[in-house]
Motif scaffolding. Sequence first.
Motif, PDB file in Angstrom:
ATOM      1  N   GLU A 334      22.516  15.888 -92.684  1.00 58.54           N
ATOM      2  CA  GLU A 334      23.463  16.916 -93.110  1.00 58.54           C
ATOM      3  C   GLU A 334      23.329  18.175 -92.248  1.00 58.54           C
ATOM      4  N   ILE A 335      22.102  18.528 -91.878  1.00 56.57           N
ATOM      5  CA  ILE A 335      21.897  19.703 -91.028  1.00 56.57           C
ATOM      6  C   ILE A 335      22.543  19.499 -89.662  1.00 56.57           C
ATOM      7  N   TYR A 336      22.365  18.302 -89.080  1.00 56.11           N
ATOM      8  CA  TYR A 336      22.975  18.041 -87.778  1.00 56.11           C
ATOM      9  C   TYR A 336      24.492  17.906 -87.888  1.00 56.11           C
ATOM     10  N   ALA A 337      24.986  17.487 -89.034  1.00 52.96           N
ATOM     11  CA  ALA A 337      26.441  17.458 -89.236  1.00 52.96           C
ATOM     12  C   ALA A 337      27.012  18.875 -89.238  1.00 52.96           C
ATOM     13  N   LEU A 338      26.276  19.813 -89.829  1.00 53.88           N
ATOM     14  CA  LEU A 338      26.708  21.214 -89.799  1.00 53.88           C
ATOM     15  C   LEU A 338      26.663  21.766 -88.375  1.00 53.88           C
ATOM     16  N   MET A 339      25.646  21.383 -87.610  1.00 51.40           N
ATOM     17  CA  MET A 339      25.580  21.807 -86.218  1.00 51.40           C
ATOM     18  C   MET A 339      26.791  21.313 -85.431  1.00 51.40           C
ATOM     19  N   GLU A 340      27.176  20.069 -85.652  1.00 49.31           N
ATOM     20  CA  GLU A 340      28.324  19.509 -84.937  1.00 49.31           C
ATOM     21  C   GLU A 340      29.605  20.259 -85.277  1.00 49.31           C
ATOM     22  N   LYS A 341      29.770  20.644 -86.543  1.00 46.27           N
ATOM     23  CA  LYS A 341      30.969  21.401 -86.924  1.00 46.27           C
ATOM     24  C   LYS A 341      31.020  22.759 -86.235  1.00 46.27           C
ATOM     25  N   ASP A 342      29.861  23.425 -86.119  1.00 45.22           N
ATOM     26  CA  ASP A 342      29.830  24.717 -85.439  1.00 45.22           C
ATOM     27  C   ASP A 342      30.158  24.562 -83.957  1.00 45.22           C
ATOM     28  N   LEU A 343      29.604  23.528 -83.309  1.00 43.39           N
ATOM     29  CA  LEU A 343      29.905  23.308 -81.893  1.00 43.39           C
ATOM     30  C   LEU A 343      31.380  22.981 -81.688  1.00 43.39           C
ATOM     31  N   ARG A 344      31.958  22.214 -82.593  1.00 47.38           N
ATOM     32  CA  ARG A 344      33.376  21.878 -82.487  1.00 47.38           C
ATOM     33  C   ARG A 344      34.238  23.145 -82.603  1.00 47.38           C
ATOM     34  N   SER A 345      33.826  24.052 -83.493  1.00 44.15           N
ATOM     35  CA  SER A 345      34.574  25.309 -83.654  1.00 44.15           C
ATOM     36  C   SER A 345      34.484  26.164 -82.396  1.00 44.15           C
ATOM     37  N   LEU A 346      33.288  26.235 -81.790  1.00 46.15           N
ATOM     38  CA  LEU A 346      33.132  27.015 -80.560  1.00 46.15           C
ATOM     39  C   LEU A 346      33.938  26.415 -79.422  1.00 46.15           C
ATOM     40  N   ALA A 347      33.933  25.076 -79.317  1.00 51.07           N
ATOM     41  CA  ALA A 347      34.706  24.423 -78.255  1.00 51.07           C
ATOM     42  C   ALA A 347      36.202  24.681 -78.447  1.00 51.07           C
ATOM     43  N   GLY A 348      36.666  24.647 -79.683  1.00 51.19           N
ATOM     44  CA  GLY A 348      38.074  24.934 -79.938  1.00 51.19           C
ATOM     45  C   GLY A 348      38.438  26.375 -79.637  1.00 51.19           C
ATOM     46  N   LEU A 349      37.518  27.302 -79.925  1.00 52.73           N
ATOM     47  CA  LEU A 349      37.782  28.713 -79.636  1.00 52.73           C
ATOM     48  C   LEU A 349      37.793  28.983 -78.132  1.00 52.73           C
ATOM     49  N   LEU A 350      36.910  28.320 -77.395  1.00 48.40           N
ATOM     50  CA  LEU A 350      36.852  28.522 -75.945  1.00 48.40           C
ATOM     51  C   LEU A 350      38.109  27.977 -75.274  1.00 48.40           C
TER      52      LEU A 350
END
Length: 404
Positions: A334-350
Amino acid sequence: MRAGRGAGAGWATLSRPRAPAPGSGDITRPPAGARAQGPLRPGPPLARQSVRPSVRLSAPAGPPRPRPPAAHAAARRPARSMSWGVGLAASCPGAPPLSCNRSWWAAAEEPRAFHGDIVAFPLQDCGGAMAGLGAEPWWKKTLYLTGGALLAAAAYLLHELLVLRKQQEIDSKDAIILHQFARPNNGVPSLSPFCLKMETYLRMADLPYQNYFGGKLSAQGKMPWIEYNHEKVSGTEFIIDFLEEKLGVNLNKSLGPHERAVSRAVTKMVEEHFYWTLAYCQWVDNLSETRKMLSLGGGSPFGSLLRWVVCHLSSGIVRREMHGHGIGRFSEEEIYALMEKDLRSLAGLLGDKKYIMGPKLSTLDATVFGHLAQAMWTLPGTRPERLIKVFQKLSGWCPAAFGN
């Protein structure tokens, strides 16, 4: 208390008084269906039976026994931690304490019956650390004491090396002194996302600064912190505000109100959420690899021991803080799933932009780089590195924007 007499086999044990059998109890009861005519009256006493002895509460018979001279001497000594035993004070000698080995009576050829007063008496006081460890075997006590001594020595060594080491001569006159953790062994600038964020910001703003790796935390227990003209500021957000006020630098001057709001929201997502997933990977999931990267003790023969102590202390602190934050209460997946969501958000913002908020650098770029660099270069082969490679925009943005 006085133990009842009897010829039952076994040792006298504390038990509740048995309920009287019908017709032989201490209290008479009217027949079923009959109406009570008055108060209950005591019936005939119980017949004495040969039963397993039990203990009943009763007033002590006779005057109290005189205290032996040794007990008077012990009463005059200062109070200290003592061990106590429990036994029967009977007229026949040889009554052992109730806490003795049950084999004393279990192997007896014939039943034994004991009666008398239950008394408590002090055992011989061991008085040392061994006694404080309870009934553990002697070799376990020796290991406990040896381990405690080693930890105490390591803590003292850590205090000497990180706090009382010889201070370098620094001059904060019109110079920014950046206090941060020592460089790791693998060549990465820092294992701390916030230290790397602060140093990246100073380079982006083209401000001259001096690194100081003394290991001393700020008055708030923070790292990094700066000194400027003998003023001390802690916390990256407050440091940036301080430098903008004192030196007139502002990397966000090209951002409008909406962009500034988005920048702050993303900053809090990275620093208050994504950071904890990285901390879990560094200080919990891959602690042994993190220990190899620490640079502590120099060439001291206690360097390995010092790194082990620092890593395990840091791991315990991270676990407690993650649990208090709430993210530490989830499973590893679950912790790594949250990490993946944050990275996906940063990639979308960039997206296809050169920097996070547009064509020009901003403070948010220093924040994001300080955290993504941990995933890319300090944790090879781990889940963060594999995740960030999935988002090629992010993995290509870090060296392209901050390769120099």
